[in-house]
Motif scaffolding. Structure first.
Motif, PDB file in Angstrom:
ATOM      1  N   ARG A  56      -1.347  13.279  11.584  1.00 63.63           N
ATOM      2  CA  ARG A  56      -2.646  12.746  11.166  1.00 63.63           C
ATOM      3  C   ARG A  56      -2.409  11.627  10.158  1.00 63.63           C
ATOM      4  NH1 ARG A  56      -3.368  18.047  12.162  1.00 63.63           N
ATOM      5  NH2 ARG A  56      -5.156  18.606  13.481  1.00 63.63           N
ATOM      6  N   PRO A  57      -2.661  10.382  10.554  1.00 65.54           N
ATOM      7  CA  PRO A  57      -2.456   9.258   9.636  1.00 65.54           C
ATOM      8  C   PRO A  57      -3.355   9.374   8.399  1.00 65.54           C
ATOM      9  CG  PRO A  57      -2.716   8.497  11.900  1.00 65.54           C
ATOM     10  CD  PRO A  57      -3.093   9.940  11.887  1.00 65.54           C
ATOM     11  N   ASN A  58      -2.878   8.829   7.294  1.00 64.58           N
ATOM     12  CA  ASN A  58      -3.672   8.799   6.065  1.00 64.58           C
ATOM     13  C   ASN A  58      -3.172   7.650   5.204  1.00 64.58           C
ATOM     14  OD1 ASN A  58      -1.547   9.878   4.112  1.00 64.58           O
ATOM     15  ND2 ASN A  58      -1.598  11.509   5.654  1.00 64.58           N
ATOM     16  N   ALA A  59      -3.836   7.440   4.072  1.00 68.53           N
ATOM     17  CA  ALA A  59      -3.528   6.283   3.223  1.00 68.53           C
ATOM     18  C   ALA A  59      -2.094   6.286   2.722  1.00 68.53           C
ATOM     19  CB  ALA A  59      -4.494   6.253   2.044  1.00 68.53           C
ATOM     20  N   LEU A  60      -1.516   7.456   2.519  1.00 67.97           N
ATOM     21  CA  LEU A  60      -0.153   7.539   2.004  1.00 67.97           C
ATOM     22  C   LEU A  60       0.869   7.043   3.030  1.00 67.97           C
ATOM     23  CD1 LEU A  60       0.521   8.553  -0.820  1.00 67.97           C
ATOM     24  CD2 LEU A  60       1.462  10.611   0.223  1.00 67.97           C
ATOM     25  N   LEU A  61       0.487   7.074   4.301  1.00 71.15           N
ATOM     26  CA  LEU A  61       1.396   6.688   5.380  1.00 71.15           C
ATOM     27  C   LEU A  61       1.136   5.267   5.880  1.00 71.15           C
ATOM     28  CD1 LEU A  61       1.224  10.057   7.331  1.00 71.15           C
ATOM     29  CD2 LEU A  61       3.104   9.258   5.884  1.00 71.15           C
ATOM     30  N   SER A  62       0.326   4.525   5.145  1.00 68.75           N
ATOM     31  CA  SER A  62       0.012   3.155   5.551  1.00 68.75           C
ATOM     32  C   SER A  62       1.290   2.320   5.676  1.00 68.75           C
ATOM     33  CB  SER A  62      -0.933   2.527   4.516  1.00 68.75           C
ATOM     34  OG  SER A  62      -1.221   1.196   4.847  1.00 68.75           O
ATOM     35  N   GLY A  94      -8.096  15.342   1.440  1.00 68.98           N
ATOM     36  CA  GLY A  94      -8.779  14.531   0.433  1.00 68.98           C
ATOM     37  C   GLY A  94      -7.783  13.632  -0.274  1.00 68.98           C
ATOM     38  N   GLN A  95      -7.746  13.734  -1.602  1.00 72.03           N
ATOM     39  CA  GLN A  95      -6.821  12.935  -2.408  1.00 72.03           C
ATOM     40  C   GLN A  95      -5.560  13.713  -2.779  1.00 72.03           C
ATOM     41  OE1 GLN A  95      -7.919   9.865  -1.912  1.00 72.03           O
ATOM     42  NE2 GLN A  95      -8.282   9.221  -4.023  1.00 72.03           N
ATOM     43  N   LEU A 125       6.144   4.867   0.615  1.00 72.25           N
ATOM     44  CA  LEU A 125       5.203   5.969   0.417  1.00 72.25           C
ATOM     45  C   LEU A 125       4.807   6.086  -1.056  1.00 72.25           C
ATOM     46  CD1 LEU A 125       5.241   9.389   2.155  1.00 72.25           C
ATOM     47  CD2 LEU A 125       5.023   9.312  -0.324  1.00 72.25           C
ATOM     48  N   LEU A 126       5.776   5.965  -1.959  1.00 70.79           N
ATOM     49  CA  LEU A 126       5.464   6.011  -3.393  1.00 70.79           C
ATOM     50  C   LEU A 126       4.551   4.851  -3.789  1.00 70.79           C
ATOM     51  CD1 LEU A 126       8.881   7.034  -5.022  1.00 70.79           C
ATOM     52  CD2 LEU A 126       6.924   8.500  -4.485  1.00 70.79           C
ATOM     53  N   GLN A 127       4.823   3.679  -3.236  1.00 74.10           N
ATOM     54  CA  GLN A 127       3.958   2.525  -3.521  1.00 74.10           C
ATOM     55  C   GLN A 127       2.539   2.779  -3.029  1.00 74.10           C
ATOM     56  OE1 GLN A 127       5.233  -1.128  -1.702  1.00 74.10           O
ATOM     57  NE2 GLN A 127       3.620  -2.342  -2.653  1.00 74.10           N
ATOM     58  N   ASN A 128       2.419   3.328  -1.826  1.00 75.58           N
ATOM     59  CA  ASN A 128       1.090   3.638  -1.294  1.00 75.58           C
ATOM     60  C   ASN A 128       0.349   4.601  -2.213  1.00 75.58           C
ATOM     61  OD1 ASN A 128       1.479   2.024   0.969  1.00 75.58           O
ATOM     62  ND2 ASN A 128       2.056   3.716   2.298  1.00 75.58           N
ATOM     63  N   PHE A 129       1.069   5.601  -2.725  1.00 73.26           N
ATOM     64  CA  PHE A 129       0.419   6.556  -3.624  1.00 73.26           C
ATOM     65  C   PHE A 129      -0.025   5.865  -4.910  1.00 73.26           C
ATOM     66  CE2 PHE A 129       0.669   9.612  -7.170  1.00 73.26           C
ATOM     67  CZ  PHE A 129      -0.337  10.478  -6.769  1.00 73.26           C
ATOM     68  N   ALA A 130       0.831   5.022  -5.461  1.00 72.24           N
ATOM     69  CA  ALA A 130       0.508   4.336  -6.715  1.00 72.24           C
ATOM     70  C   ALA A 130      -0.679   3.404  -6.561  1.00 72.24           C
ATOM     71  CB  ALA A 130       1.727   3.558  -7.206  1.00 72.24           C
ATOM     72  N   GLU A 131      -0.937   2.953  -5.348  1.00 71.81           N
ATOM     73  CA  GLU A 131      -2.002   1.974  -5.121  1.00 71.81           C
ATOM     74  C   GLU A 131      -3.208   2.555  -4.394  1.00 71.81           C
ATOM     75  OE1 GLU A 131       0.022  -1.259  -3.191  1.00 71.81           O
ATOM     76  OE2 GLU A 131       1.296  -1.656  -4.954  1.00 71.81           O
ATOM     77  N   ILE A 132      -3.201   3.858  -4.166  1.00 69.48           N
ATOM     78  CA  ILE A 132      -4.332   4.489  -3.492  1.00 69.48           C
ATOM     79  C   ILE A 132      -5.567   4.394  -4.395  1.00 69.48           C
ATOM     80  CG2 ILE A 132      -4.044   6.865  -4.338  1.00 69.48           C
ATOM     81  CD1 ILE A 132      -4.494   7.786  -1.451  1.00 69.48           C
ATOM     82  N   PRO A 133      -6.732   4.079  -3.868  1.00 73.13           N
ATOM     83  CA  PRO A 133      -7.921   3.958  -4.714  1.00 73.13           C
ATOM     84  C   PRO A 133      -8.239   5.264  -5.437  1.00 73.13           C
ATOM     85  CG  PRO A 133      -8.320   2.996  -2.553  1.00 73.13           C
ATOM     86  CD  PRO A 133      -7.014   3.724  -2.457  1.00 73.13           C
ATOM     87  N   VAL A 134      -8.582   5.151  -6.695  1.00 77.07           N
ATOM     88  CA  VAL A 134      -9.028   6.307  -7.477  1.00 77.07           C
ATOM     89  C   VAL A 134     -10.534   6.373  -7.405  1.00 77.07           C
ATOM     90  CG1 VAL A 134      -9.072   7.349  -9.760  1.00 77.07           C
ATOM     91  CG2 VAL A 134      -7.042   6.112  -9.008  1.00 77.07           C
ATOM     92  N   LEU A 135     -11.063   7.493  -6.962  1.00 74.47           N
ATOM     93  CA  LEU A 135     -12.498   7.652  -6.850  1.00 74.47           C
ATOM     94  C   LEU A 135     -13.144   7.622  -8.231  1.00 74.47           C
ATOM     95  CD1 LEU A 135     -12.609  10.510  -4.183  1.00 74.47           C
ATOM     96  CD2 LEU A 135     -12.794   8.040  -3.812  1.00 74.47           C
ATOM     97  N   GLN A 136     -14.296   7.008  -8.337  1.00 70.96           N
ATOM     98  CA  GLN A 136     -14.979   6.898  -9.626  1.00 70.96           C
ATOM     99  C   GLN A 136     -15.269   8.288 -10.190  1.00 70.96           C
ATOM    100  OE1 GLN A 136     -18.557   4.563  -9.471  1.00 70.96           O
ATOM    101  NE2 GLN A 136     -18.854   4.570 -11.679  1.00 70.96           N
ATOM    102  N   GLY A 137     -14.875   8.467 -11.441  1.00 73.30           N
ATOM    103  CA  GLY A 137     -15.136   9.750 -12.114  1.00 73.30           C
ATOM    104  C   GLY A 137     -14.101  10.805 -11.842  1.00 73.30           C
ATOM    105  N   SER A 138     -13.006  10.443 -11.105  1.00 70.85           N
ATOM    106  CA  SER A 138     -12.009  11.468 -10.763  1.00 70.85           C
ATOM    107  C   SER A 138     -10.896  11.574 -11.797  1.00 70.85           C
ATOM    108  CB  SER A 138     -11.387  11.153  -9.400  1.00 70.85           C
ATOM    109  OG  SER A 138     -10.662   9.940  -9.432  1.00 70.85           O
ATOM    110  N   ALA A 139     -10.845  10.657 -12.754  1.00 71.93           N
ATOM    111  CA  ALA A 139      -9.793  10.733 -13.767  1.00 71.93           C
ATOM    112  C   ALA A 139     -10.355  10.379 -15.124  1.00 71.93           C
ATOM    113  CB  ALA A 139      -8.672   9.777 -13.400  1.00 71.93           C
TER     114      ALA A 139
END
Length: 210
Positions: free
Chosen positions: A130-136, A177-178, A196-210
């Motif tokens: 299942r593709p996801n943002a981390l595997l971009s 999810g995230q 993969l690490l770069q993708n994680f570092a650049e994944i959008p942070v949802l508003q109010g999640s941190a």
């Protein structure tokens, strides 16, 4: 506030993970401070060692509730190796130990024919389920580096993002999810792992999640 917090509970390949992020241009802080971890934009839960010892250390450092809260509010989190295994209900390494219970399922040992050595160690082709943002921009059937004797069996197969094969198919990565977690070590997986690490570092942070 740290952009990326790598959880230090004396059970992880911390500096290698930190250097991996640095190599792709992102600063990461190694910390055991619950407040700093809770406030980070992204969190990494690494892990090398035994399931029971690791869970004990997380509890001793008052980090279990912090990790659960991070996942519940949608802060991007990446588990690595033992950091994947502990997300589940129970692990059977040297006994039976309660995990974090964030995902339903268990962590069990490989029981394989004699030609398969345990631990499973080295490079293995990994199939994207299942593709996801981390595997971009990561090709299907890329090779990643593994070192493990145990693997997770999720109750819900829909969380499995990547599978590998060692005697039989096993879960190599989950995504919900995230929340992401890999059985392989991206920090040891050369250019593909660094992507993969770069993708994680650049994944959008949802508003109010941190």
């Amino acid at each position: 506030m740290a952009e990326i917090a790598i959880i230090d509970y004396q059970m992880g390949n911390l500096r290698s993970v930190q250097k991996g992020f640095e190599r792709v241009g992102h600063h990461a802080v190694v910390t055991s401070d619950p407040a700093e971890i809770a406030q980070a934009s992204r969190v990494v839960l690494p892990g090398v060692g035994a399931f029971g010892d690791a869970i004990t250390e997380l509890r001793r450092r008052d980090l279990v509730s912090v990790i659960r809260d991070i996942v519940a509010r949608g802060t991007p989190m990446l588990g690595i190796c033992l950091g994947l295994q502990m997300l589940f209900d129970v692990g059977y390494e040297g006994g039976e130990f309660e995990g974090l219970g964030i995902l339903a399922g268990k962590c069990v040992r490989f029981h394989l024919p004699a030609e398969f050595k345990v631990p499973h160690m080295g490079w293995n082709r990994s199939h994207i389920v299942r593709p996801n943002a981390l595997l971009s921009d990561i090709a299907d059937n890329s090779y990643f580096y593994y070192v493990h004797s145990y693997y997770v069996v999720p109750t819900d197969a829909n969380v499995i993002a990547v599978q590998a094969d060692y005697g039989h198919p096993f879960c190599a990565m989950i995504a919900k999810g995230q929340l992401f977690a890999t059985q392989f070590h991206p920090e040891k997986s050369q250019a593909t792992g660094l992507k993969l690490l770069q993708n994680f570092a650049e994944i959008p942070v949802l508003q109010g999640s941190a």
